[in-house]
Design a protein around this motif. Sequence first.
Motif, mmCIF file in Angstrom:
data_model
loop_
_atom_site.group_PDB
_atom_site.id
_atom_site.type_symbol
_atom_site.label_atom_id
_atom_site.label_comp_id
_atom_site.label_asym_id
_atom_site.label_seq_id
_atom_site.Cartn_x
_atom_site.Cartn_y
_atom_site.Cartn_z
ATOM 1 N N TYR A 6 44.162 41.610 30.700
ATOM 2 C CA TYR A 6 43.135 41.984 29.728
ATOM 3 C C TYR A 6 42.621 43.355 30.124
ATOM 4 N N THR A 7 42.449 44.226 29.177
ATOM 5 C CA THR A 7 41.947 45.561 29.449
ATOM 6 C C THR A 7 40.646 45.771 28.703
ATOM 7 N N THR A 8 39.648 46.213 29.426
ATOM 8 C CA THR A 8 38.392 46.585 28.801
ATOM 9 C C THR A 8 38.218 48.072 29.011
ATOM 10 N N GLN A 20 38.480 48.956 33.297
ATOM 11 C CA GLN A 20 38.450 47.692 34.012
ATOM 12 C C GLN A 20 39.535 46.794 33.448
ATOM 13 N N GLN A 22 41.537 42.840 33.850
ATOM 14 C CA GLN A 22 41.510 41.484 34.376
ATOM 15 C C GLN A 22 42.901 40.896 34.224
ATOM 16 N N TYR A 82 41.595 51.800 42.622
ATOM 17 C CA TYR A 82 40.879 50.672 42.022
ATOM 18 C C TYR A 82 40.160 49.823 43.064
ATOM 19 N N GLU A 85 39.141 42.717 43.129
ATOM 20 C CA GLU A 85 38.535 41.477 43.589
ATOM 21 C C GLU A 85 39.160 40.292 42.872
ATOM 22 N N GLU A 87 38.358 36.614 41.503
ATOM 23 C CA GLU A 87 37.232 35.771 41.079
ATOM 24 C C GLU A 87 37.821 34.511 40.467
ATOM 25 N N LYS A 90 41.050 34.750 38.289
ATOM 26 C CA LYS A 90 41.338 36.075 37.738
ATOM 27 C C LYS A 90 41.196 37.148 38.809
ATOM 28 N N VAL A 92 40.227 41.158 39.132
ATOM 29 C CA VAL A 92 39.533 42.222 38.412
ATOM 30 C C VAL A 92 39.817 43.545 39.107
ATOM 31 N N MET A 94 38.781 47.580 38.862
ATOM 32 C CA MET A 94 37.849 48.553 38.284
ATOM 33 C C MET A 94 38.160 49.906 38.903
#
Length: 108
Positions: A6-8, A20, A22, A82, A85, A87, A90, A92, A94
């Motif tokens: 997933y890309t934000t 960011q 995921q 980057y 982490e 979680e 998932k 992540v 950043m």
Amino acid sequence: HTLFPYTTLFRSGKEEVKEQFQIVVKKPASEKTTVNITLKLKGTSVVLGEVNVGVEAQETVEQVAQNIAKALQVHKNIGRLYKIEAEQAKVVLMQKEPSRNQTEVIIK
């Protein structure tokens, strides 16, 4: 196992932003396999880094996510660019520094 990137994007126009990503592990591994994750600059052939992560049969989604995070963290270029982490199920990523370039995550 099934992984979904997933890309934000926190982006408007061409200003510098921090991306960011995921990577979500959707189900436990049913057999031993290798997952290949490649980060590249979108629309180019420039590869920022590539890791291969060994996955053992019956590893939980949390274990697979931890293994992916560790592999990405120790990669000299990806770990430099980057903050990474794990979680639960998932991973992540950043960007540490804002950039005008977009990044593409490829999972095989």
